[in-house]
Design a protein around this motif. Structure first.
Motif, PDB file in Angstrom:
ATOM      1  N   GLY A   1      64.227 -43.557  -1.434  1.00 36.46           N
ATOM      2  CA  GLY A   1      63.684 -42.918  -2.632  1.00 36.46           C
ATOM      3  C   GLY A   1      63.819 -43.703  -3.911  1.00 36.46           C
ATOM      4  O   GLY A   1      63.548 -43.179  -4.990  1.00 36.46           O
ATOM      5  N   VAL A   2      64.231 -44.953  -3.824  1.00 39.12           N
ATOM      6  CA  VAL A   2      64.382 -45.799  -5.015  1.00 39.12           C
ATOM      7  C   VAL A   2      63.704 -47.135  -4.728  1.00 39.12           C
ATOM      8  O   VAL A   2      64.026 -47.810  -3.763  1.00 39.12           O
ATOM      9  CB  VAL A   2      65.875 -46.021  -5.370  1.00 39.12           C
ATOM     10  CG1 VAL A   2      66.015 -47.006  -6.514  1.00 39.12           C
ATOM     11  CG2 VAL A   2      66.540 -44.694  -5.727  1.00 39.12           C
ATOM     12  N   ASP A   3      62.757 -47.505  -5.591  1.00 39.85           N
ATOM     13  CA  ASP A   3      62.004 -48.748  -5.392  1.00 39.85           C
ATOM     14  C   ASP A   3      62.613 -49.944  -6.112  1.00 39.85           C
ATOM     15  O   ASP A   3      62.282 -51.081  -5.805  1.00 39.85           O
ATOM     16  CB  ASP A   3      60.561 -48.575  -5.865  1.00 39.85           C
ATOM     17  CG  ASP A   3      59.806 -47.579  -5.006  1.00 39.85           C
ATOM     18  OD1 ASP A   3      60.019 -47.581  -3.776  1.00 39.85           O
ATOM     19  OD2 ASP A   3      59.016 -46.797  -5.555  1.00 39.85           O
TER      20      ASP A   3
ATOM     21  N   TYR B   1      67.532 -46.578 -12.313  1.00 42.22           N
ATOM     22  CA  TYR B   1      66.874 -46.482 -11.019  1.00 42.22           C
ATOM     23  C   TYR B   1      65.384 -46.253 -11.238  1.00 42.22           C
ATOM     24  O   TYR B   1      64.985 -45.533 -12.147  1.00 42.22           O
ATOM     25  CB  TYR B   1      67.493 -45.359 -10.188  1.00 42.22           C
ATOM     26  CG  TYR B   1      68.884 -45.719  -9.720  1.00 42.22           C
ATOM     27  CD1 TYR B   1      69.082 -46.222  -8.449  1.00 42.22           C
ATOM     28  CD2 TYR B   1      69.981 -45.586 -10.563  1.00 42.22           C
ATOM     29  CE1 TYR B   1      70.356 -46.580  -8.016  1.00 42.22           C
ATOM     30  CE2 TYR B   1      71.250 -45.944 -10.139  1.00 42.22           C
ATOM     31  CZ  TYR B   1      71.423 -46.440  -8.874  1.00 42.22           C
ATOM     32  OH  TYR B   1      72.679 -46.809  -8.457  1.00 42.22           O
TER      33      TYR B   1
ATOM     34  N   GLN C   1      61.445 -45.478  -9.576  1.00 43.90           N
ATOM     35  CA  GLN C   1      60.517 -45.052  -8.531  1.00 43.90           C
ATOM     36  C   GLN C   1      59.115 -45.383  -9.020  1.00 43.90           C
ATOM     37  O   GLN C   1      58.766 -45.070 -10.159  1.00 43.90           O
ATOM     38  CB  GLN C   1      60.638 -43.554  -8.264  1.00 43.90           C
ATOM     39  CG  GLN C   1      59.680 -43.019  -7.212  1.00 43.90           C
ATOM     40  CD  GLN C   1      59.873 -43.632  -5.847  1.00 43.90           C
ATOM     41  OE1 GLN C   1      59.309 -44.679  -5.549  1.00 43.90           O
ATOM     42  NE2 GLN C   1      60.668 -43.004  -5.008  1.00 43.90           N
TER      43      GLN C   1
ATOM     44  N   LYS D   1      55.019 -45.175  -7.994  1.00 42.97           N
ATOM     45  CA  LYS D   1      53.998 -44.625  -7.101  1.00 42.97           C
ATOM     46  C   LYS D   1      52.629 -45.059  -7.587  1.00 42.97           C
ATOM     47  O   LYS D   1      52.198 -44.707  -8.679  1.00 42.97           O
ATOM     48  CB  LYS D   1      54.049 -43.093  -7.069  1.00 42.97           C
ATOM     49  CG  LYS D   1      55.294 -42.526  -6.454  1.00 42.97           C
ATOM     50  CD  LYS D   1      55.239 -42.614  -4.956  1.00 42.97           C
ATOM     51  CE  LYS D   1      56.432 -41.891  -4.342  1.00 42.97           C
ATOM     52  NZ  LYS D   1      56.652 -42.281  -2.974  1.00 42.97           N
TER      53      LYS D   1
ATOM     54  N   ASP E   1      57.669 -34.842  -5.557  1.00 45.05           N
ATOM     55  CA  ASP E   1      58.011 -36.261  -5.719  1.00 45.05           C
ATOM     56  C   ASP E   1      59.162 -36.428  -6.706  1.00 45.05           C
ATOM     57  O   ASP E   1      60.062 -37.242  -6.498  1.00 45.05           O
ATOM     58  CB  ASP E   1      56.796 -37.054  -6.215  1.00 45.05           C
ATOM     59  CG  ASP E   1      55.719 -37.201  -5.152  1.00 45.05           C
ATOM     60  OD1 ASP E   1      56.070 -37.524  -4.006  1.00 45.05           O
ATOM     61  OD2 ASP E   1      54.544 -36.994  -5.493  1.00 45.05           O
TER      62      ASP E   1
ATOM     63  N   ARG F   1      62.462 -35.260  -5.112  1.00 45.48           N
ATOM     64  CA  ARG F   1      63.005 -36.268  -4.183  1.00 45.48           C
ATOM     65  C   ARG F   1      63.666 -37.417  -4.950  1.00 45.48           C
ATOM     66  O   ARG F   1      64.724 -37.914  -4.549  1.00 45.48           O
ATOM     67  CB  ARG F   1      61.907 -36.784  -3.249  1.00 45.48           C
ATOM     68  CG  ARG F   1      61.569 -35.808  -2.137  1.00 45.48           C
ATOM     69  CD  ARG F   1      60.595 -36.376  -1.118  1.00 45.48           C
ATOM     70  NE  ARG F   1      59.239 -36.481  -1.641  1.00 45.48           N
ATOM     71  CZ  ARG F   1      58.390 -35.466  -1.750  1.00 45.48           C
ATOM     72  NH1 ARG F   1      58.765 -34.257  -1.375  1.00 45.48           N
ATOM     73  NH2 ARG F   1      57.172 -35.655  -2.217  1.00 45.48           N
ATOM     74  N   PHE F   2      63.034 -37.852  -6.050  1.00 46.34           N
ATOM     75  CA  PHE F   2      63.613 -38.931  -6.845  1.00 46.34           C
ATOM     76  C   PHE F   2      64.942 -38.497  -7.464  1.00 46.34           C
ATOM     77  O   PHE F   2      65.933 -39.234  -7.404  1.00 46.34           O
ATOM     78  CB  PHE F   2      62.626 -39.383  -7.927  1.00 46.34           C
ATOM     79  CG  PHE F   2      63.110 -40.528  -8.775  1.00 46.34           C
ATOM     80  CD1 PHE F   2      63.585 -41.698  -8.204  1.00 46.34           C
ATOM     81  CD2 PHE F   2      63.071 -40.442 -10.159  1.00 46.34           C
ATOM     82  CE1 PHE F   2      64.022 -42.761  -8.990  1.00 46.34           C
ATOM     83  CE2 PHE F   2      63.501 -41.495 -10.950  1.00 46.34           C
ATOM     84  CZ  PHE F   2      63.982 -42.651 -10.358  1.00 46.34           C
TER      85      PHE F   2
ATOM     86  N   SER G   1      67.532 -38.492  -4.796  1.00 46.43           N
ATOM     87  CA  SER G   1      67.968 -39.858  -4.484  1.00 46.43           C
ATOM     88  C   SER G   1      68.918 -40.377  -5.551  1.00 46.43           C
ATOM     89  O   SER G   1      69.929 -41.004  -5.240  1.00 46.43           O
ATOM     90  CB  SER G   1      66.760 -40.796  -4.391  1.00 46.43           C
ATOM     91  OG  SER G   1      65.945 -40.438  -3.314  1.00 46.43           O
TER      92      SER G   1
ATOM     93  N   GLY H   1      66.930 -42.757 -14.825  1.00 49.01           N
ATOM     94  CA  GLY H   1      65.856 -43.094 -13.911  1.00 49.01           C
ATOM     95  C   GLY H   1      64.518 -43.138 -14.611  1.00 49.01           C
ATOM     96  O   GLY H   1      64.304 -42.441 -15.607  1.00 49.01           O
TER      97      GLY H   1
ATOM     98  N   PHE I   1      60.413 -42.955 -13.536  1.00 52.61           N
ATOM     99  CA  PHE I   1      59.401 -42.722 -12.510  1.00 52.61           C
ATOM    100  C   PHE I   1      58.076 -43.162 -13.110  1.00 52.61           C
ATOM    101  O   PHE I   1      57.621 -42.602 -14.095  1.00 52.61           O
ATOM    102  CB  PHE I   1      59.367 -41.239 -12.137  1.00 52.61           C
ATOM    103  CG  PHE I   1      58.657 -40.950 -10.847  1.00 52.61           C
ATOM    104  CD1 PHE I   1      57.316 -41.270 -10.677  1.00 52.61           C
ATOM    105  CD2 PHE I   1      59.331 -40.343  -9.807  1.00 52.61           C
ATOM    106  CE1 PHE I   1      56.667 -41.000  -9.491  1.00 52.61           C
ATOM    107  CE2 PHE I   1      58.684 -40.057  -8.608  1.00 52.61           C
ATOM    108  CZ  PHE I   1      57.348 -40.388  -8.449  1.00 52.61           C
TER     109      PHE I   1
END
Length: 154
Positions: free
Chosen positions: A44-46, A60, A62, A64, A76, A79-80, A83, A92, A94
């Motif tokens: 769940g972490v890019d 962190y 994410q 998409k 989504d 979930r992030f 994670s 984080g 996103f």
């Protein structure tokens, strides 16, 4: 710009957003502080950006890459956040090439003990352009005005 991003593979997009965050000032070193973790088992972490040399403070990421008309939903974001929670994260980002649903925005605002920033495709494009990442100037114009002070007798 976004058309190129849509045609590139997912790994390219994930690495691009890491590079962009570093370019705008996140991380202690533009070349060494970002880590691409995306892939089939990324949990769940890019990506992760280490804000200091010891890696004690992290952001962190994410990413998409969704087409316009396919917004990121609250699932989504949940979930992030989950994670991030399992990693003990407090920050984080996103990023999507699309948009966020209203429910997704609300979900990000409910995160406990962490800050989750959302960046949609429009804002992403603006930040890429403002920071000269993935773009180049194709034409430039100079506009001249008359400086009347240059004609005064001194």
């Amino acid at each position: 710009m976004m058309e190129f991003i849509y045609k590139a593979d997912y790994g390219f997009f994930e690495k691009l957003v890491i590079k962009l965050l570093q370019k705008i000032g996140y991380g202690w070193d533009e070349n060494e502080s970002g880590v691409h973790t995306g892939g089939p088992k990324d949990e769940g972490v890019d990506g992760i950006i280490h804000l200091d040399q010891l890696g004690l403070d992290k952001v962190y990421i994410q990413a998409k890459r969704y087409k316009v008309g396919s917004p990121i939903g609250s699932g989504d974001i949940q979930r992030f956040i989950g994670s991030m929670n399992t990693k003990g994260a407090s920050k984080g980002v996103f990023i999507t090439s699309s948009t966020f649903s209203d429910q997704a925005v609300k979900e990000a605002g409910k995160a406990q003990l962490m800050k989750v920033e959302l960046i949609d495709g429009e804002k992403l494009s603006d930040v890429l352009i403002k920071n000269n990442l993935g773009v180049s100037i194709s034409k430039s114009y100079e506009v001249y005005t008359i400086d009347t002070d240059a004609f005064l007798d001194n």
